[in-house]
Design an enzyme around this catalytic site. Structure first.
Site, PDB file in Angstrom:
ATOM      1  N   THR A 106      -5.931   0.038   8.543  1.00  0.00           N
ATOM      2  CA  THR A 106      -7.173   0.224   9.299  1.00  0.00           C
ATOM      3  C   THR A 106      -8.169  -0.874   8.955  1.00  0.00           C
ATOM      4  O   THR A 106      -8.955  -1.319   9.806  1.00  0.00           O
ATOM      5  CB  THR A 106      -7.802   1.595   8.992  1.00  0.00           C
ATOM      6  OG1 THR A 106      -7.901   1.778   7.573  1.00  0.00           O
ATOM      7  CG2 THR A 106      -6.993   2.730   9.605  1.00  0.00           C
ATOM      8  N   GLY A 107      -8.097  -1.360   7.710  1.00  0.00           N
ATOM      9  CA  GLY A 107      -8.967  -2.479   7.315  1.00  0.00           C
ATOM     10  C   GLY A 107      -8.619  -3.747   8.058  1.00  0.00           C
ATOM     11  O   GLY A 107      -9.500  -4.516   8.462  1.00  0.00           O
ATOM     12  N   ASN A 144     -11.972   5.903  10.233  1.00  0.00           N
ATOM     13  CA  ASN A 144     -12.521   5.820   8.872  1.00  0.00           C
ATOM     14  C   ASN A 144     -13.443   4.609   8.798  1.00  0.00           C
ATOM     15  O   ASN A 144     -13.326   3.670   9.564  1.00  0.00           O
ATOM     16  CB  ASN A 144     -11.395   5.729   7.839  1.00  0.00           C
ATOM     17  CG  ASN A 144     -10.467   4.539   8.063  1.00  0.00           C
ATOM     18  OD1 ASN A 144     -10.533   3.854   9.089  1.00  0.00           O
ATOM     19  ND2 ASN A 144      -9.629   4.255   7.090  1.00  0.00           N
ATOM     20  N   HIS A 183     -15.456   1.160   7.701  1.00  0.00           N
ATOM     21  CA  HIS A 183     -15.151  -0.150   7.094  1.00  0.00           C
ATOM     22  C   HIS A 183     -16.398  -1.036   7.139  1.00  0.00           C
ATOM     23  O   HIS A 183     -17.066  -1.104   8.182  1.00  0.00           O
ATOM     24  CB  HIS A 183     -14.007  -0.840   7.844  1.00  0.00           C
ATOM     25  CG  HIS A 183     -12.708  -0.116   7.746  1.00  0.00           C
ATOM     26  ND1 HIS A 183     -11.790  -0.347   6.743  1.00  0.00           N
ATOM     27  CD2 HIS A 183     -12.187   0.883   8.505  1.00  0.00           C
ATOM     28  CE1 HIS A 183     -10.758   0.458   6.914  1.00  0.00           C
ATOM     29  NE2 HIS A 183     -10.976   1.222   7.951  1.00  0.00           N
ATOM     30  N   GLN A 219      -2.191   6.649  -1.617  1.00  0.00           N
ATOM     31  CA  GLN A 219      -2.510   7.831  -0.817  1.00  0.00           C
ATOM     32  C   GLN A 219      -1.357   8.838  -0.859  1.00  0.00           C
ATOM     33  O   GLN A 219      -0.179   8.443  -0.930  1.00  0.00           O
ATOM     34  CB  GLN A 219      -2.760   7.468   0.663  1.00  0.00           C
ATOM     35  CG  GLN A 219      -4.146   6.935   0.960  1.00  0.00           C
ATOM     36  CD  GLN A 219      -4.266   5.431   0.787  1.00  0.00           C
ATOM     37  OE1 GLN A 219      -3.269   4.687   0.871  1.00  0.00           O
ATOM     38  NE2 GLN A 219      -5.470   4.967   0.525  1.00  0.00           N
ATOM     39  N   CYS A 268      -5.091   6.191   8.271  1.00  0.00           N
ATOM     40  CA  CYS A 268      -4.405   5.279   7.342  1.00  0.00           C
ATOM     41  C   CYS A 268      -3.349   4.520   8.136  1.00  0.00           C
ATOM     42  O   CYS A 268      -2.314   5.094   8.501  1.00  0.00           O
ATOM     43  CB  CYS A 268      -3.763   6.055   6.193  1.00  0.00           C
ATOM     44  SG  CYS A 268      -2.927   4.983   4.991  1.00  0.00           S
ATOM     45  N   ASN A 294     -14.760   1.897   3.148  1.00  0.00           N
ATOM     46  CA  ASN A 294     -13.797   0.876   2.719  1.00  0.00           C
ATOM     47  C   ASN A 294     -14.493  -0.475   2.805  1.00  0.00           C
ATOM     48  O   ASN A 294     -15.421  -0.650   3.612  1.00  0.00           O
ATOM     49  CB  ASN A 294     -12.562   0.899   3.630  1.00  0.00           C
ATOM     50  CG  ASN A 294     -11.827   2.223   3.570  1.00  0.00           C
ATOM     51  OD1 ASN A 294     -11.137   2.536   2.607  1.00  0.00           O
ATOM     52  ND2 ASN A 294     -12.007   3.054   4.601  1.00  0.00           N
ATOM     53  N   GLU A 319     -10.466  -0.249  -1.269  1.00  0.00           N
ATOM     54  CA  GLU A 319     -10.370   0.948  -0.446  1.00  0.00           C
ATOM     55  C   GLU A 319     -11.205   2.112  -0.996  1.00  0.00           C
ATOM     56  O   GLU A 319     -11.187   2.388  -2.207  1.00  0.00           O
ATOM     57  CB  GLU A 319      -8.912   1.405  -0.343  1.00  0.00           C
ATOM     58  CG  GLU A 319      -8.091   0.617   0.634  1.00  0.00           C
ATOM     59  CD  GLU A 319      -6.856   1.367   1.075  1.00  0.00           C
ATOM     60  OE1 GLU A 319      -6.932   2.599   1.253  1.00  0.00           O
ATOM     61  OE2 GLU A 319      -5.811   0.720   1.242  1.00  0.00           O
ATOM     62  N   CYS A 349      -4.331  -2.796   3.725  1.00  0.00           N
ATOM     63  CA  CYS A 349      -5.033  -1.674   4.359  1.00  0.00           C
ATOM     64  C   CYS A 349      -4.914  -1.887   5.863  1.00  0.00           C
ATOM     65  O   CYS A 349      -5.478  -2.857   6.392  1.00  0.00           O
ATOM     66  CB  CYS A 349      -6.498  -1.659   3.914  1.00  0.00           C
ATOM     67  SG  CYS A 349      -7.472  -0.354   4.675  1.00  0.00           S
ATOM     68  N   ASN A 393       0.898  -1.174   0.000  1.00  0.00           N
ATOM     69  CA  ASN A 393       0.000   0.000   0.000  1.00  0.00           C
ATOM     70  C   ASN A 393       0.919   1.202   0.000  1.00  0.00           C
ATOM     71  O   ASN A 393       1.639   1.414   0.989  1.00  0.00           O
ATOM     72  CB  ASN A 393      -0.866  -0.061   1.252  1.00  0.00           C
ATOM     73  CG  ASN A 393      -1.804   1.119   1.449  1.00  0.00           C
ATOM     74  OD1 ASN A 393      -2.153   1.395   2.590  1.00  0.00           O
ATOM     75  ND2 ASN A 393      -2.232   1.789   0.407  1.00  0.00           N
TER      76      ASN A 393
END
Ligand SMILES: N[C@H](CCC[C@H](N)C(=O)O)C(=O)O
Length: 280
Positions: free
Chosen positions: A220-221, A158, A160, A49, A77, A191, A209, A218, A16
Protein backbone atom coordinates in the site's frame (compact mmCIF):
# COMPACT_ATOMS: atom_id res chain seq x y z
CA UNK A 1 1.80 -31.41 17.84
CA UNK A 2 -1.78 -31.80 19.16
CA UNK A 3 -4.60 -32.38 16.71
CA UNK A 4 -7.10 -29.66 15.87
CA UNK A 5 -4.63 -26.81 15.77
CA UNK A 6 -5.00 -23.94 13.34
CA UNK A 7 -3.17 -24.41 10.03
CA UNK A 8 -0.90 -21.53 9.03
CA UNK A 9 1.36 -20.53 6.19
CA UNK A 10 4.51 -18.40 6.50
CA UNK A 11 4.59 -16.15 3.43
CA UNK A 12 6.13 -12.89 2.28
CA UNK A 13 5.85 -10.23 -0.37
CA UNK A 14 9.35 -8.88 -1.16
CA UNK A 15 10.45 -9.65 2.39
CA UNK A 16 7.41 -8.12 4.13
CA UNK A 17 6.48 -11.30 5.95
CA UNK A 18 3.29 -12.80 7.30
CA UNK A 19 1.85 -15.61 9.33
CA UNK A 20 -1.34 -16.47 7.45
CA UNK A 21 -3.96 -18.27 9.55
CA UNK A 22 -6.80 -20.02 7.73
CA UNK A 23 -9.73 -19.54 10.15
CA UNK A 24 -12.42 -20.67 7.71
CA UNK A 25 -12.64 -24.11 9.31
CA UNK A 26 -10.71 -23.31 12.51
CA UNK A 27 -12.14 -20.26 14.32
CA UNK A 28 -9.57 -18.73 16.69
CA UNK A 29 -9.80 -15.76 19.06
CA UNK A 30 -6.90 -13.38 18.36
CA UNK A 31 -6.26 -10.96 21.23
CA UNK A 32 -3.63 -8.23 20.70
CA UNK A 33 -1.43 -10.10 23.19
CA UNK A 34 -1.69 -13.32 21.18
CA UNK A 35 -0.89 -11.46 17.95
CA UNK A 36 2.19 -9.87 19.53
CA UNK A 37 3.31 -13.29 20.81
CA UNK A 38 2.93 -14.90 17.37
CA UNK A 39 4.66 -11.99 15.64
CA UNK A 40 7.60 -11.96 18.07
CA UNK A 41 10.72 -12.98 16.13
CA UNK A 42 12.49 -14.22 19.28
CA UNK A 43 9.82 -16.27 21.00
CA UNK A 44 7.05 -16.64 18.39
CA UNK A 45 6.86 -17.60 14.72
CA UNK A 46 7.80 -14.03 13.79
CA UNK A 47 6.20 -11.75 11.18
CA UNK A 48 5.43 -8.14 10.27
CA UNK A 49 1.70 -8.81 10.07
CA UNK A 50 -0.64 -11.61 11.17
CA UNK A 51 -3.10 -12.30 8.36
CA UNK A 52 -6.34 -14.27 8.63
CA UNK A 53 -8.40 -15.90 5.91
CA UNK A 54 -12.02 -15.84 7.07
CA UNK A 55 -15.43 -16.72 5.57
CA UNK A 56 -16.73 -13.99 3.22
CA UNK A 57 -18.94 -11.27 4.71
CA UNK A 58 -20.29 -9.99 1.40
CA UNK A 59 -19.57 -11.11 -2.20
CA UNK A 60 -15.94 -12.13 -2.02
CA UNK A 61 -14.33 -15.54 -1.99
CA UNK A 62 -13.08 -14.79 1.53
CA UNK A 63 -12.46 -11.97 4.03
CA UNK A 64 -8.81 -11.11 4.82
CA UNK A 65 -8.05 -9.85 8.34
CA UNK A 66 -4.87 -7.79 8.90
CA UNK A 67 -3.11 -7.29 12.24
CA UNK A 68 0.21 -5.50 12.67
CA UNK A 69 2.94 -6.98 14.86
CA UNK A 70 1.92 -4.55 17.66
CA UNK A 71 -1.54 -6.20 17.69
CA UNK A 72 -3.40 -3.36 15.95
CA UNK A 73 -6.15 -4.32 13.50
CA UNK A 74 -5.74 -2.40 10.23
CA UNK A 75 -7.54 -1.90 6.97
CA UNK A 76 -5.20 -2.84 4.11
CA UNK A 77 -2.02 -4.71 3.28
CA UNK A 78 -0.91 -4.89 -0.33
CA UNK A 79 1.80 -7.51 0.03
CA UNK A 80 -0.47 -9.78 2.07
CA UNK A 81 -3.25 -9.32 -0.49
CA UNK A 82 -0.97 -10.80 -3.15
CA UNK A 83 -0.05 -13.69 -0.82
CA UNK A 84 -3.62 -14.53 0.23
CA UNK A 85 -4.71 -13.94 -3.35
CA UNK A 86 -2.17 -16.45 -4.63
CA UNK A 87 -3.40 -19.05 -2.11
CA UNK A 88 -7.04 -18.54 -3.11
CA UNK A 89 -6.31 -18.45 -6.87
CA UNK A 90 -4.56 -21.83 -6.53
CA UNK A 91 -7.31 -23.23 -4.29
CA UNK A 92 -10.19 -22.17 -6.57
CA UNK A 93 -8.50 -22.50 -9.95
CA UNK A 94 -9.94 -19.08 -10.82
CA UNK A 95 -7.98 -16.56 -12.89
CA UNK A 96 -9.49 -13.65 -10.98
CA UNK A 97 -11.36 -13.35 -7.70
CA UNK A 98 -12.82 -10.86 -5.22
CA UNK A 99 -11.27 -10.61 -1.76
CA UNK A 100 -12.79 -8.59 1.08
CA UNK A 101 -10.90 -6.46 3.63
CA UNK A 102 -11.72 -3.72 6.12
CA UNK A 103 -10.20 -1.25 3.64
CA UNK A 104 -12.66 -2.27 0.95
CA UNK A 105 -13.08 -4.82 -1.86
CA UNK A 106 -10.02 -6.06 -3.73
CA UNK A 107 -9.74 -7.83 -7.08
CA UNK A 108 -6.91 -10.34 -7.43
CA UNK A 109 -5.69 -11.69 -10.79
CA UNK A 110 -3.02 -14.10 -11.96
CA UNK A 111 -0.36 -12.12 -13.82
CA UNK A 112 2.51 -13.22 -16.06
CA UNK A 113 5.67 -14.91 -14.74
CA UNK A 114 3.88 -16.21 -11.62
CA UNK A 115 3.21 -12.68 -10.37
CA UNK A 116 -0.06 -11.53 -8.83
CA UNK A 117 -1.95 -8.37 -9.84
CA UNK A 118 -4.28 -6.65 -7.36
CA UNK A 119 -6.76 -3.81 -7.90
CA UNK A 120 -6.25 -2.09 -4.54
CA UNK A 121 -9.25 0.18 -5.00
CA UNK A 122 -9.17 3.96 -5.25
CA UNK A 123 -6.49 6.23 -3.81
CA UNK A 124 -8.27 8.44 -1.29
CA UNK A 125 -6.90 12.00 -1.12
CA UNK A 126 -9.38 14.00 0.95
CA UNK A 127 -7.98 15.14 4.34
CA UNK A 128 -10.76 13.37 6.27
CA UNK A 129 -10.23 10.12 4.33
CA UNK A 130 -6.58 9.82 5.36
CA UNK A 131 -7.62 10.76 8.11
CA UNK A 132 -5.99 13.98 9.31
CA UNK A 133 -6.85 15.74 12.56
CA UNK A 134 -7.95 18.91 10.68
CA UNK A 135 -8.41 20.14 7.10
CA UNK A 136 -5.20 20.40 5.07
CA UNK A 137 -4.08 20.21 1.45
CA UNK A 138 -3.00 16.55 1.21
CA UNK A 139 -0.63 17.32 -1.69
CA UNK A 140 1.80 18.96 0.76
CA UNK A 141 1.05 18.88 4.47
CA UNK A 142 2.19 21.59 6.86
CA UNK A 143 4.48 19.15 8.70
CA UNK A 144 8.24 19.01 9.32
CA UNK A 145 10.11 16.35 11.30
CA UNK A 146 13.91 16.47 11.33
CA UNK A 147 15.11 16.52 7.70
CA UNK A 148 11.64 15.56 6.41
CA UNK A 149 9.00 18.12 5.39
CA UNK A 150 5.80 18.70 3.43
CA UNK A 151 4.70 15.10 2.81
CA UNK A 152 1.78 14.14 0.65
CA UNK A 153 -0.96 12.16 2.39
CA UNK A 154 -2.71 9.25 0.63
CA UNK A 155 -5.07 6.58 1.94
CA UNK A 156 -5.20 3.12 0.36
CA UNK A 157 -7.69 2.20 3.05
CA UNK A 158 -4.78 2.79 5.43
CA UNK A 159 -2.96 6.09 5.98
CA UNK A 160 0.36 7.05 4.34
CA UNK A 161 2.57 10.12 4.72
CA UNK A 162 4.90 10.22 1.69
CA UNK A 163 8.00 12.46 1.82
CA UNK A 164 9.89 13.25 -1.41
CA UNK A 165 13.67 13.37 -0.81
CA UNK A 166 16.80 13.55 -2.97
CA UNK A 167 18.35 10.34 -1.60
CA UNK A 168 16.38 7.81 0.47
CA UNK A 169 19.63 6.23 1.67
CA UNK A 170 20.70 9.52 3.26
CA UNK A 171 17.67 9.64 5.59
CA UNK A 172 17.76 7.99 9.03
CA UNK A 173 14.20 6.67 8.75
CA UNK A 174 14.38 4.47 11.91
CA UNK A 175 14.95 7.70 13.87
CA UNK A 176 12.36 9.95 12.20
CA UNK A 177 9.72 7.36 11.23
CA UNK A 178 8.19 6.85 14.69
CA UNK A 179 7.89 10.61 15.27
CA UNK A 180 5.83 10.93 12.08
CA UNK A 181 3.86 7.72 12.77
CA UNK A 182 2.65 9.07 16.12
CA UNK A 183 2.27 12.74 15.14
CA UNK A 184 -0.96 14.40 16.35
CA UNK A 185 -1.84 15.26 12.73
CA UNK A 186 -2.68 11.55 12.24
CA UNK A 187 -5.44 10.47 14.67
CA UNK A 188 -5.03 6.84 13.53
CA UNK A 189 -1.22 7.12 13.26
CA UNK A 190 0.29 6.69 9.80
CA UNK A 191 2.66 4.66 7.66
CA UNK A 192 5.70 6.73 6.62
CA UNK A 193 7.38 6.52 3.20
CA UNK A 194 10.39 8.37 1.79
CA UNK A 195 10.66 8.34 -1.99
CA UNK A 196 12.97 9.60 -4.72
CA UNK A 197 12.25 9.79 -8.44
CA UNK A 198 14.95 8.36 -10.72
CA UNK A 199 15.98 9.49 -14.20
CA UNK A 200 14.77 6.18 -15.70
CA UNK A 201 11.20 6.91 -14.54
CA UNK A 202 11.27 4.47 -11.62
CA UNK A 203 10.65 5.39 -7.97
CA UNK A 204 12.86 4.30 -5.08
CA UNK A 205 11.09 3.96 -1.71
CA UNK A 206 11.84 3.04 1.89
CA UNK A 207 9.18 2.61 4.57
CA UNK A 208 8.49 2.85 8.29
CA UNK A 209 5.24 0.94 8.79
CA UNK A 210 2.57 1.89 11.35
CA UNK A 211 2.44 -0.77 14.03
CA UNK A 212 5.60 -2.55 12.86
CA UNK A 213 8.60 -0.31 12.12
CA UNK A 214 11.04 -0.68 9.23
CA UNK A 215 9.93 -3.35 6.75
CA UNK A 216 11.54 -4.48 3.51
CA UNK A 217 8.45 -3.65 1.49
CA UNK A 218 4.97 -2.14 1.80
CA UNK A 219 2.47 -2.70 -0.99
CA UNK A 220 0.00 0.00 0.00
CA UNK A 221 2.99 2.27 0.60
CA UNK A 222 4.22 1.64 -2.95
CA UNK A 223 0.74 2.57 -4.20
CA UNK A 224 0.84 5.77 -2.14
CA UNK A 225 4.35 6.47 -3.45
CA UNK A 226 3.29 6.21 -7.11
CA UNK A 227 0.20 8.35 -6.52
CA UNK A 228 2.39 10.99 -4.87
CA UNK A 229 4.94 10.86 -7.69
CA UNK A 230 2.16 11.41 -10.25
CA UNK A 231 0.54 14.23 -8.23
CA UNK A 232 3.94 15.95 -7.87
CA UNK A 233 4.84 15.49 -11.57
CA UNK A 234 7.89 13.33 -10.73
CA UNK A 235 7.16 10.51 -13.21
CA UNK A 236 6.30 10.72 -16.93
CA UNK A 237 3.32 8.37 -16.76
CA UNK A 238 0.63 7.21 -14.31
CA UNK A 239 2.53 3.95 -13.90
CA UNK A 240 6.06 3.13 -12.80
CA UNK A 241 8.17 0.47 -11.12
CA UNK A 242 8.65 1.13 -7.42
CA UNK A 243 11.88 -0.27 -5.95
CA UNK A 244 11.77 -1.17 -2.26
CA UNK A 245 14.49 -2.61 -0.07
CA UNK A 246 13.05 -6.08 -0.79
CA UNK A 247 12.52 -5.72 -4.54
CA UNK A 248 10.31 -4.26 -7.27
CA UNK A 249 6.56 -3.68 -7.57
CA UNK A 250 4.78 -2.39 -10.66
CA UNK A 251 2.16 0.22 -9.80
CA UNK A 252 -0.41 1.99 -11.98
CA UNK A 253 -2.87 4.72 -10.94
CA UNK A 254 -5.73 4.37 -13.40
CA UNK A 255 -7.18 7.66 -14.63
CA UNK A 256 -10.61 6.18 -15.45
CA UNK A 257 -11.62 5.25 -11.90
CA UNK A 258 -8.75 6.38 -9.67
CA UNK A 259 -8.02 2.78 -8.74
CA UNK A 260 -4.44 1.69 -8.08
CA UNK A 261 -3.18 -1.61 -9.52
CA UNK A 262 -0.17 -3.36 -8.03
CA UNK A 263 1.70 -6.29 -9.55
CA UNK A 264 4.36 -8.30 -7.79
CA UNK A 265 5.41 -11.65 -6.30
CA UNK A 266 3.92 -13.72 -3.51
CA UNK A 267 6.22 -16.20 -1.80
CA UNK A 268 5.30 -19.20 0.34
CA UNK A 269 8.03 -20.13 2.85
CA UNK A 270 6.64 -22.99 4.98
CA UNK A 271 3.41 -24.33 6.49
CA UNK A 272 2.52 -25.62 9.96
CA UNK A 273 -0.18 -26.01 12.58
CA UNK A 274 -0.53 -23.80 15.66
CA UNK A 275 -0.55 -25.75 18.91
CA UNK A 276 -4.04 -25.13 20.38
CA UNK A 277 -2.60 -25.10 23.92
CA UNK A 278 0.25 -22.69 23.38
CA UNK A 279 -1.15 -20.96 20.29
CA UNK A 280 2.25 -20.93 18.67
N1 LIG B 1 1.42 -1.32 8.53
C1 LIG B 1 0.24 -1.10 7.67
C2 LIG B 1 -0.42 -2.45 7.33
C3 LIG B 1 0.44 -3.30 6.40
C4 LIG B 1 0.77 -2.58 5.14
C5 LIG B 1 1.91 -3.18 4.31
N2 LIG B 1 2.58 -4.32 4.90
C6 LIG B 1 1.47 -3.46 2.89
O1 LIG B 1 2.02 -4.37 2.24
O2 LIG B 1 0.61 -2.69 2.40
C7 LIG B 1 -0.77 -0.22 8.42
O3 LIG B 1 -0.72 -0.15 9.65
O4 LIG B 1 -1.60 0.39 7.73
Amino acid sequence: MSQGGTPFLKMHGLGNDFVVLDLRAHPLALSPERVRALADRRTGIGCDQLITIEPPRDRGVAFMGIRNADGSVVESCGNATRCVGAVLLAETGLATLNLESLGGPLVVERAENGLVCVDMGPARLAWDAIPLAHPQDTLALDLSVGPLSAPSAVSMGNPHAVFVVDDVDAIDLPTWGPTVEHHALFPRRTNVEIIQARADGSVRMRVWERGVGMTRACGTGACAALVTAVRRGLVPERKAPVDLDGGRLWIEWRESDGHVRMTGPATRVFSGVLDPETGS
